[in-house]
Motif scaffolding. Structure first.
Motif, short mmCIF file in Angstrom:
data_model
loop_
_atom_site.label_atom_id
_atom_site.label_comp_id
_atom_site.label_asym_id
_atom_site.label_seq_id
_atom_site.Cartn_x
_atom_site.Cartn_y
_atom_site.Cartn_z
N TRP A 403 0.83 -1.21 0.00
CA TRP A 403 0.00 0.00 0.00
C TRP A 403 0.87 1.26 0.00
O TRP A 403 0.47 2.29 -0.55
CB TRP A 403 -0.97 0.01 1.19
N GLU A 405 3.90 1.51 -1.46
CA GLU A 405 4.42 1.66 -2.83
C GLU A 405 3.37 2.31 -3.73
O GLU A 405 3.69 3.20 -4.54
CB GLU A 405 4.79 0.26 -3.37
N LEU A 406 2.12 1.86 -3.55
CA LEU A 406 1.04 2.43 -4.36
C LEU A 406 0.83 3.91 -4.04
O LEU A 406 0.59 4.74 -4.93
CB LEU A 406 -0.25 1.64 -4.10
N ALA A 407 0.94 4.25 -2.76
CA ALA A 407 0.77 5.64 -2.34
C ALA A 407 1.86 6.53 -2.93
O ALA A 407 1.60 7.68 -3.34
CB ALA A 407 0.78 5.73 -0.82
N GLU A 409 3.49 6.00 -5.75
CA GLU A 409 3.25 6.13 -7.19
C GLU A 409 2.13 7.13 -7.49
O GLU A 409 2.13 7.78 -8.54
CB GLU A 409 2.89 4.76 -7.77
N ASN A 410 1.18 7.26 -6.57
CA ASN A 410 0.02 8.13 -6.80
C ASN A 410 0.21 9.55 -6.27
O ASN A 410 -0.73 10.34 -6.27
CB ASN A 410 -1.24 7.52 -6.17
N LEU A 411 1.41 9.87 -5.79
CA LEU A 411 1.65 11.22 -5.30
C LEU A 411 1.55 12.25 -6.43
O LEU A 411 2.12 12.05 -7.50
CB LEU A 411 3.04 11.33 -4.67
N SER A 412 0.81 13.32 -6.19
CA SER A 412 0.79 14.42 -7.16
C SER A 412 2.05 15.26 -6.97
O SER A 412 2.77 15.11 -5.97
CB SER A 412 -0.44 15.30 -6.93
N LYS A 413 2.33 16.15 -7.94
CA LYS A 413 3.52 17.00 -7.83
C LYS A 413 3.44 17.87 -6.58
O LYS A 413 4.44 18.05 -5.87
CB LYS A 413 3.66 17.88 -9.08
N GLU A 415 1.80 17.24 -3.77
CA GLU A 415 2.02 16.42 -2.58
C GLU A 415 3.50 16.05 -2.43
O GLU A 415 4.03 16.06 -1.31
CB GLU A 415 1.17 15.14 -2.69
N TYR A 416 4.14 15.75 -3.54
CA TYR A 416 5.56 15.40 -3.51
C TYR A 416 6.38 16.59 -3.01
O TYR A 416 7.25 16.44 -2.13
CB TYR A 416 6.02 14.98 -4.90
#
Length: 789
Positions: A403, A405-407, A409-413, A415-416
């Motif tokens: 979960w 790893e999935l989180a 990958e789904n980070l927006s710019k 959020e990153y």
């Protein structure tokens, strides 16, 4: 009053007013200057330069900001002091004082008598001469405590004696002395009678000019840890208590503020009624709330029993109610809580992402791994520490889960960027750290530093740790708040095993009755409902388990209408405010909730304090009502003989009985019209809220306001109000609705009928249909008039 005396006193008044007006002009200028100074200080922000390129620059900038804030704060404080003084002087400019005393200090040989004038606040001129003394000063107590001759009074350095040769009282209007008279009493009956003859208001007034000797003892008491005031209806106990608050704030100025004084009132309507007394005396209002508000704020997920529900509950077991409210129940709660040191705690799983992360079994193993020397609070704290360590250990475990790893990958710019720009924290740390640092950087104009990673793995680990830490944070918060304890299950368990901790038979409660009651409590729990009695026990049990020790910053606690509290509630309040001195007041004859068990309330509560720190004061003289209304009202009680009526003449109470309700309704309309012509503010008091609502519907078209909630304000003019909301209030005229055999017949309604009748100041009318109430019929016929309508 001789003409010469009047001329002399008017001259002193003119001098005083002249000095006060001079001070007003000076204070106006101070306010004007302070506003200009404050504006200059505010413009100083333009000179603050933000330097963030170096550490020394950041420190320099922070110091400049701090200096500027201090400059503004000092000027705001000066402006505030000037505005407060202006308000006080403005009040004094109308009526600077209301009394004068002349006295001689026996130790001052040959000095002769000294004259002092007493008002709402002290006033001294630029040379330091006192023209008026605050009514709360020690020397002013001479005015309230005795007549002419030798009088003892207390000062901060001990008791003093004065030889009083003159007591003079004034009524001043518009800068002129309207009335002046000398008296040998503390407060002359003429001034008191004049104050009591006025019209009622939607706001309680200050009684400073008419404080009686017994009331003054209440106001100035500083020794008692428990001051218990039993006072007849209309004896001025509540008014005296409000003056007591003002006195304490004056006496301990700089050591006590209004936020450290709490009053528990009968209802919110009453809070609104008394909220002008302290501002009138130049003090900020204290914290006022009802016991319902105090309890329900702590239990937002429950619907706590309201005042109306408590009064109008149709299904009630008086034996169980009395048991739940007893000190024996309070002690049983303590015993049960202590038993949890060995076994019996109810815990719940700590779930994460829909599954148990730490099971209840594991939590209980941790909780009971400590020896029996641990107090409940120490045991809980140690358990919390262990659980937080376990939670921190979970960070590394969870970082490897899919979960996460999935989180990533789904980070927006956005959020990153936010995640990379922020610092790191540990589970369970104070969460202000990062946010506070970011806020300070923003205030100083600094930008977050960009983070560089040596490898993709380092970046992935960094992001994974951030995501897991953030996800586990609510669980850490739950641990810190003891959310792993199942307090609902714990409370039900306590009630189930209660027979092991106290003898139900002592209260006449059978096992079958208790089992039936327990089922009702469980059903209410499922509906998220709690009676007020259960709410108190629930909160106390929770506090014992979690080690809470109440609000230690509260110095004085006042409880009005104490007869409607149970011993358990009072013991809980003493536990919840451990450093407070208590002042409680009430009238056991008005116990409409607790009925006959109120008789032992005084003894039960006093047993919680050191005997030498308990003082009881009884007020038997009633001032609110005319002599005729008081004499009638007290005869409604079995033990009303001790109540003394003040010598204020008025009309007899009137009972109007109609053949049917239609006739009674017409009688109400006629009475409203008569009272309006006589300019008497009227309250029609019904027994229940339903009766108030029905009557309001039947009086549609009449100029009358229905008071159906304690959150309303008293409206000018005629009102309809249920009995339990009328407590503590007073009205020019009272109409008791349905004062007949169908509605007031039971012996346990004596106190209720007395309570509503004693709300009337000048006129009392009782209206019903059918047969006369046996409670009224028991009163001697000479004490009221009867009319058939």
């Amino acid at each position: 009053m001789s003409n010469e005396q009047l001329i002399t006193e008017q001259a002193y008044l003119n001098q005083t007013l002249g000095k006060i007006n001079e001070s007003l002009d000076i204070t106006k200028e101070e306010i004007k200057k302070s506003k200009g100074s404050l504006a200059d200080a505010a413009s100083g922000w333009d000179d603050v330069r933000v330097k963030t390129s170096t550490y020394s620059g950041i420190v320099e900038t922070a110091m400049s900001v701090r200096q500027q804030q201090q400059a503004i704060a000092e000027r705001e404080s000066a402006k505030s002091r000037a505005e407060v003084r202006f308000q006080t002087l403005s009040k004094q400019a109308g009526k600077p004082y209301f009394a004068r005393i002349d006295f001689t200090d026996p130790q001052d040989d040959g000095q002769g008598p000294e004259s002092i004038y007493i008002g709402l606040a002290s006033y001294s001129d630029e040379e330091g001469k006192f023209w008026v003394y605050d009514w709360r000063t020690p020397v002013a107590s001479i005015y309230y405590d005795g007549g002419l001759g030798q009088v003892d009074y207390l000062t901060p350095v001990g008791p003093q004696r004065a030889d009083v040769s003159l007591k003079r009282q004034f009524e001043i209007e518009g800068g002129d002395i309207v009335t002046l008279f000398d008296t040998e009493e503390a407060i002359g009956d003429a001034m008191l009678l004049n104050a009591l003859s006025g019209e009622s208001s939607t706001k309680m007034k200050s009684i400073v000019t008419t404080i009686q000797k017994e009331q003054n003892k209440i106001i100035r008491n500083t020794d008692a840890d428990l001051l218990f005031v039993q006072g007849a209806a209309g004896s001025g106990k509540t008014a005296a208590i409000m003056q007591r608050v003002a006195y304490l704030l004056y006496r301990y100025r700089g050591k006590l503020n209004s936020g450290q004084v709490v009053m528990f009132s009968p209802n919110q309507l009453f809070n609104d009624y008394v909220d002008q007394v302290l501002p009138e005396l130049g003090e900020q209002n204290l914290v006022q709330l009802t016991f319902f508000q105090y309890a329900s704020r702590r239990l937002p997920r429950f619907a706590v029993q309201t005042l109306a529900e408590r009064f109008e509950q149709t299904v009630s077991n008086e034996k169980i109610d009395r048991m739940l409210g007893s000190l024996e129940m309070f002690k049983a709660t303590q015993k049960y809580a202590q038993s949890l040191n060995q076994k019996g705690l109810h815990a719940r799983n700590l779930n994460f992402r829909g599954e148990p992360l730490i099971t209840r079994e594991k939590i209980l193993d941790i909780y009971y791994q400590y020896n029996e020397n641990y107090k409940l609070s120490q045991r809980l704290e140690a358990t919390q520490d262990t659980l937080l360590r376990s939670l921190r250990a979970q960070v590394g475990v969870q970082m490897k889960k899919d979960w996460v790893e999935l989180a990533i990958e789904n980070l927006s710019k956005e959020e990153y960027d936010e995640m990379v720009g922020a610092g790191s924290t540990r589970i369970g740390d104070d969460e202000e750290g990062d946010a506070g640092a970011a806020t300070r950087r923003h205030q100083l104009g600094a930008q977050p530093q960009e983070r560089e990673f040596k490898s993709d793995k380092q970046e992935r680990n960094f992001l994974a740790k951030k995501i897991v830490t953030q996800a586990l944070r609510p669980l850490a918060k739950k641990i810190r708040r003891s959310g792993f304890i199942n307090i609902n299950a714990q409370y039900v368990d306590f009630l189930k095993v209660l027979p092991n901790f106290m003898n139900l038979a002592d209260f006449g409660v059978s096992d079958a009755e208790w089992t039936e009651y327990l089922q009702q409590v469980i059903a209410d729990f499922k509906d998220h409902k709690l009676t007020l009695a259960n709410t108190t026990i629930y909160l106390y049990l929770y506090d014992l388990i979690t080690g809470k020790h109440g609000q230690r910053d509260i110095r004085y606690l006042f409880i009005d209408e104490i007869q409607d509290y149970t011993p358990y509630q009072l013991a809980f309040l003493k536990f919840s405010f451990p450093n407070a001195k208590f002042t409680v007041l009430g009238d056991l004859n008005q116990a409409i909730f607790t009925q006959d068990w109120a008789n032992s309330l005084e003894e039960d509560f006093a047993s919680l304090f050191a005997p030498e720190k308990v003082e009881m004061i009884e007020l038997t003289q009633t001032y609110r009502s005319t002599e005729q209304i008081t004499n009638f009202s007290k005869e409604l009680l079995e033990n009303g003989k001790t109540i003394e009526a003040f010598n204020r003449d008025g009309e007899l109470p009137v009972l109007k009985l109609a053949k049917d309700e239609a006739g009674a309704l017409q009688a109400v309309k006629d009475q409203l019209q008569e009272n309006a012509i006589d300019q008497e503010q009227t309250a029609i008091i019904t027994q229940t809220l339903e009766a108030a609502q029905d009557l309001a519907a039947n009086l549609d078209g009449e100029d009358v306001t229905l008071i159906h909630s304690e959150n309303q304000r008293l409206a000018p003019g005629a009102v309809i109000i249920p009995s339990y909301l009328a407590k503590g209030l007073e009205f020019d005229a009272v109409v008791i609705w349905q004062a007949d055999a169908d509605h007031y017949s039971a012996q346990d309604q004596q106190r209720l009928l007395y309570t509503v009748a004693s709300r009337a100041m000048h006129r009392l009318t009782m209206i019903g249909a059918g047969e006369i109430s046996p409670l009224i019929q028991a009163v001697h016929q000479s004490l009221y008039a009867r009319e058939e309508v």
